[in-house]
Design a protein around this motif. Structure first.
Motif, PDB file in Angstrom:
ATOM      1  N   LEU A 163       0.396   1.754  -1.635  1.00  0.00           N
ATOM      2  CA  LEU A 163       0.208   0.421  -2.200  1.00  0.00           C
ATOM      3  C   LEU A 163       0.958   0.268  -3.523  1.00  0.00           C
ATOM      4  N   SER A 189      -3.396   4.712  -1.564  1.00  0.00           N
ATOM      5  CA  SER A 189      -3.233   4.221  -2.938  1.00  0.00           C
ATOM      6  C   SER A 189      -1.784   4.362  -3.408  1.00  0.00           C
ATOM      7  N   PRO A 196       4.224   0.259   2.479  1.00  0.00           N
ATOM      8  CA  PRO A 196       3.940  -1.172   2.348  1.00  0.00           C
ATOM      9  C   PRO A 196       4.530  -1.950   3.521  1.00  0.00           C
ATOM     10  N   GLY A 208       0.409  -7.015   0.145  1.00  0.00           N
ATOM     11  CA  GLY A 208      -0.283  -5.766  -0.105  1.00  0.00           C
ATOM     12  C   GLY A 208      -0.679  -5.008   1.134  1.00  0.00           C
ATOM     13  N   LEU A 266      -0.518  -2.612   4.543  1.00  0.00           N
ATOM     14  CA  LEU A 266       0.140  -1.328   4.783  1.00  0.00           C
ATOM     15  C   LEU A 266       0.369  -1.123   6.273  1.00  0.00           C
ATOM     16  N   ALA A 322      -5.267  -4.291   1.978  1.00  0.00           N
ATOM     17  CA  ALA A 322      -5.209  -3.518   0.737  1.00  0.00           C
ATOM     18  C   ALA A 322      -6.425  -2.631   0.556  1.00  0.00           C
TER      19      ALA A 322
END
Length: 525
Positions: free
Chosen positions: A83, A80, A112, A122, A124, A36
């Motif tokens: 997420l 961002s 994600p 969380g 990626l 994250a």
């Protein structure tokens, strides 16, 4: 103890995802799993190769370090939004690798990661695609399309410009023949010189556009370069040394001899400007075998056997930001010194017309090397007309009808000049401003001794007019005039027994051709 694999590499139920790991490692696209905070947890080998040796992809490395500093804020925004569950558009950015080419471009996408039963909450998935090759191909195609458009325009520009130059040179010749003082003759000479230089620029435009008439021959490349060497040494002067490195046995290529001279002289002149303080120029020949297509589009090199010509200098080199524009027509770094930006565009046009390819490599401060591939020929070398050792066969004599020269041109100033020139040479002249007017005069009883006609005219063109008059008088001498290149006229005029004279021409050239076509007709010179 066995190494513990991260949870997002495990299948549901906790078993290691070996199939996924194998696929992850094998994909050619750069992939990384991020936490994250945007730190790399694992990356596949493809992304490691893309990142380069200066940035080892270890766990915990901030993924933003893959990119140049100016792209990092946009990259943070991309992560961002991903997420937050959004699907942000891909980000185009340049890598941070200092060894990457200046035009390297990546496309980055993030989403994600929900693998392994959510054990990496969380996390990626980052996908990195190298778009450099595709963008280069698109740029080449766009450039080729732009060049094609300019090429099509060049023919029309040449026609109109050559008509204007013909008027200038014809008027200057008429003034000179009328008698001038020494000062007037000198001023007129400057005007004529400027007009001839303009004609030279038009010829370069046509060479760039691959629309100039050519007479290709099979040439021994080494012999041609040795023949040029004395001229090149005079051009280079005492401060630049010429080195010939000609591979034996020499290879043969098919190219117009004059165009080969023009190609080499253009490259040598460029090298001279790059070595203002002196240096070394190397002309080398070699050979190459291309097994698979190299490059895309019309500038690509198909498989085959090639002779290679290299022109390399020890000059200042070319800045990398200029290299992509080097062959653009009208692009010059020397506008204040009279640079037209046509020299290298002309070279590229000549090479392409001969079925070859030209590439350039340069480093600032280390010099520049142009490398030309031309298809190899197995046929024996040929000599230009007039050097074969035997006289060319004479054209069969033609029977001219008793009558005046029929001069057809829709440009009134050129028609007046042509009429005055022919009358001063002792010919009777009938002038028509179109093919239709000329045919009307014939229907009223005109029997011309010869036809002198512009090719491009409104309505029926000069070529069609010549064919119609030849149906009536099979032996009618025909001279076609055009501001277009002969190659744009259509069927080569000589194939139909027509003579051709490109505008602008010297009045003496017109008189000479008519004297050959109508021997004994003119009464005065």
């Amino acid at each position: 103890m066995a190494e513990r694999r991260p949870g997002w590499l495990a299948r549901r139920g906790g078993a290691p995802g070996e199939e996924f790991q194998a696929l992850f490692a094998a994909l050619p696209e750069g992939l990384a799993l991020l936490d994250a905070a945007g730190l790399v947890q694992v990356a596949n080998p493809a992304l490691g190769r893309m990142a380069g040796p200066a940035l080892p992809l270890r766990p915990g490395l901030p993924a933003a370090l893959l990119l140049r500093e100016e792209a990092r804020p946009s990259f943070a925004a991309l992560l961002s939004r991903a997420l937050a569950g959004e699907t942000p558009p891909p980000l185009a950015a340049a890598p941070a690798d200092p060894l990457a080419a200046a035009d390297t471009s990546w496309e980055l996408a993030a989403e994600p990661w929900r693998g392994g039963g959510g054990a990496a909450g969380g996390a990626l998935l980052l996908r990195v695609t190298d778009r450099t090759a595709a963008l280069r191909a698109e740029a080449r195609l766009a450039t080729a399309g732009r060049f094609e458009t300019v090429g099509k325009l060049a023919g029309g520009i040449a026609h109109d410009f050559n008509n204007l130059l013909a008027i200038i040179l014809g008027s200057a010749a008429a003034l000179r023949e009328a008698g001038l003082t020494a000062a007037q003759a000198e001023d007129l000479g400057a005007l004529e010189d400027a007009a001839r230089r303009g004609a030279g620029l038009v010829a370069q435009l046509l060479a760039f556009a691959q629309q100039q008439p050519v007479a290709p021959l099979v040439l021994d490349l080494n012999a041609a370069l040795r023949g040029m060497a004395p001229l090149l040494r005079r051009l280079l002067g005492g401060r630049i040394a010429l080195e010939l490195a000609l591979e034996e046995p020499g290879r043969r290529v098919r190219i117009d001899p004059g165009q080969l001279d023009q190609l080499v002289l253009n490259l040598v002149a460029n090298a001279c400007q790059a070595m203002a303080e002196g240096g070394r120029l190397r002309l080398a020949t070699g050979h190459a075998v291309v097994l698979r297509p190299e490059g895309e589009g019309p500038g690509g090199l198909p498989p085959g056997r090639y002779a290679v010509l290299e022109v390399a200098d020890s000059g200042a080199g070319i800045p990398p930001e200029i290299l992509p524009r080097l062959f653009e027509p009208f692009f010059t770094t020397r506008p204040e010194k009279g640079g037209t930006g046509l020299g290298l565009a002309t070279v590229q046009g000549i090479v392409a017309q001969a079925g070859g390819q030209i590439t350039v490599a340069s480093r600032v401060g280390e010099g520049t090397s142009f490398r030309i591939h031309l298809p190899r020929q197995e046929a024996p070398a040929e000599l230009p007309v007039g050097q074969e050792g035997a006289a060319p066969p004479e054209a069969a004599p033609v029977q001219a009808a008793p009558g005046p020269v029929l001069l057809v041109d829709d440009e009134a100033p050129l028609a007046r000049l042509g009429e005055a020139l022919l009358r001063r040479a002792g010919y009777q002249v009938v002038v028509a401003d179109s093919a239709e007017s000329a045919l009307e005069a014939v229907e009223k009883g005109l029997a011309p001794a010869a036809l002198v006609s512009d090719v491009a005219m409104p309505g029926e063109d000069g070529l069609a007019l010549a064919r119609r008059l030849r149906q009536r008088w099979p032996g009618l001498p025909v001279l076609l005039l055009s501001g277009y290149a002969e190659s744009l006229v259509g069927t080569p005029p000589a194939a139909e027994g027509f003579r051709f004279l490109a505008k602008p021409f010297a009045p003496a050239a017109l008189r000479q051709l008519l004297a050959e076509m109508l021997p004994g007709v003119a009464q005065s010179g």
